[in-house]
Design an enzyme around this catalytic site. Structure first.
Site, PDB file in Angstrom:
ATOM      1  N   ASP A  95      43.988  31.128  -8.230  1.00  0.00           N
ATOM      2  CA  ASP A  95      42.769  31.724  -7.661  1.00  0.00           C
ATOM      3  C   ASP A  95      41.624  31.677  -8.673  1.00  0.00           C
ATOM      4  O   ASP A  95      41.863  31.716  -9.885  1.00  0.00           O
ATOM      5  CB  ASP A  95      43.073  33.179  -7.268  1.00  0.00           C
TER       6      ASP A  95
ATOM      7  N   LEU B 229      62.016  18.943 -12.927  1.00  0.00           N
ATOM      8  CA  LEU B 229      61.306  20.011 -12.214  1.00  0.00           C
ATOM      9  C   LEU B 229      61.029  19.621 -10.755  1.00  0.00           C
ATOM     10  O   LEU B 229      60.719  18.469 -10.477  1.00  0.00           O
ATOM     11  CB  LEU B 229      59.968  20.237 -12.947  1.00  0.00           C
TER      12      LEU B 229
ATOM     13  N   HIS C 197      37.409  23.345  -7.626  1.00  0.00           N
ATOM     14  CA  HIS C 197      38.703  22.838  -7.158  1.00  0.00           C
ATOM     15  C   HIS C 197      39.092  21.584  -7.951  1.00  0.00           C
ATOM     16  O   HIS C 197      40.255  21.398  -8.317  1.00  0.00           O
ATOM     17  CB  HIS C 197      38.662  22.529  -5.662  1.00  0.00           C
TER      18      HIS C 197
END
Ligand code: FPP
Length: 246
Positions: free
Chosen positions: A21, A132, A38
């Protein structure tokens, strides 16, 4: 000294979930438009994913686009979708190089066709990686996910595959997007907001929450390591007393 050196590698959370955020506020601070934030956020994604792999996190779930985000101005939604397509496409070779497997959760059929195609291609191309697992939550919200699960269970009841008194946690989990993914032990939210915003409500039942004031484009692997260290200093009781744990 880096926080990384102090992490106990035997006690690293196997799944870290992150609410990224603050992109919009970060951009505003720079005198830029929200979309710039962004774009900068992608650099944080790259660095944090790398850091997670370095300390042996097995799953990292990033809340990249919520069901509610569809209500943002059209130009921001379009820019985010474009960014997702270009990032996924550009980063796939790097994911393969780092042995990272890509997965996605959410109402994926609601994504634009190009976005879904790029996503599926990258999921496919990275499916054999064993390090991962990077899970992107896209067009995701927990309430959507739970409604979906309830519909499936109602259908099982209707066709006689299930009796109502048999409904268990396992039945619900079977119909969640995360059915093959362990629950997160650590949830991080950036930007000083202390909410979970419809994110993994079921799966975070026993997660430790870590909030930081840093805005997402300023968050880097060193901040992830700090959050993991903080997590390692907590006592996880799962409803028991401290004495029972020792
Ligand atoms: C929240 O900040 C962030 C988002 C809704 C989008 C997150 C997307 C990225 C970081 C880029 C793409 C990611 C991937 C994985 C390719 P906000 O816009 O709500 O910020 P604000 O609260 O300051 O307005």
């Amino acid at each position: 000294m880096s926080h990384k050196a102090n992490i106990d590698l035997q006690k690293v959370p196997q799944h870290v979930a992150i609410i990224m955020d603050g992109n919009g506020r970060w951009a505003k601070q720079q005198g830029e438009n929200r979309i710039y934030g962004h774009y900068e956020g992608v650099n944080s994604v790259r660095d944090v994913v790398e850091g997670a792999g370095e300390v042996g996190v097995k799953y990292i779930t990033l809340y990249a686009f919520s069901t509610e985000n569809w209500n943002r101005p059209k130009e921001e939604v379009d820019a985010l979708m474009e960014l997702l397509v270009s990032t996924i496409s550009a980063e796939t070779p790097a994911l393969n190089k780092k042995n990272v497997r890509l997965q996605a959760i959410g109402n994926l059929n609601s994504l634009p066709v190009t976005c879904l195609q790029e996503l599926n291609e990258s999921i496919d191309l990275t499916s054999m990686n064993t390090g991962l697992t990077l899970v992107l939550a896209l067009s995701y919200s927990s309430k959507w996910e739970l409604i979906n699960a309830v519909k499936h269970i109602a259908n099982d009841l209707k066709i006689g595959n299930l009796e109502s008194d048999q409904i268990s946690e396992e039945h619900i989990e079977k119909y969640l997007c995360t059915r093959l993914i362990p629950d997160p032990e650590l949830m991080i939210r950036t930007s000083g907001e202390h909410r979970i915003s419809n994110f993994l409500l079921w799966q975070l039942a026993y997660a430790e929450f870590y909030f930081t004031d840093k805005l997402w484009p300023d968050f880097r692997k060193e901040d992830l390591f700090e959050a993991i260290l903080n997590y390692q200093n907590r006592e996880r009781r799962f409803g028991k007393t401290s004495e029972q744990l020792t």
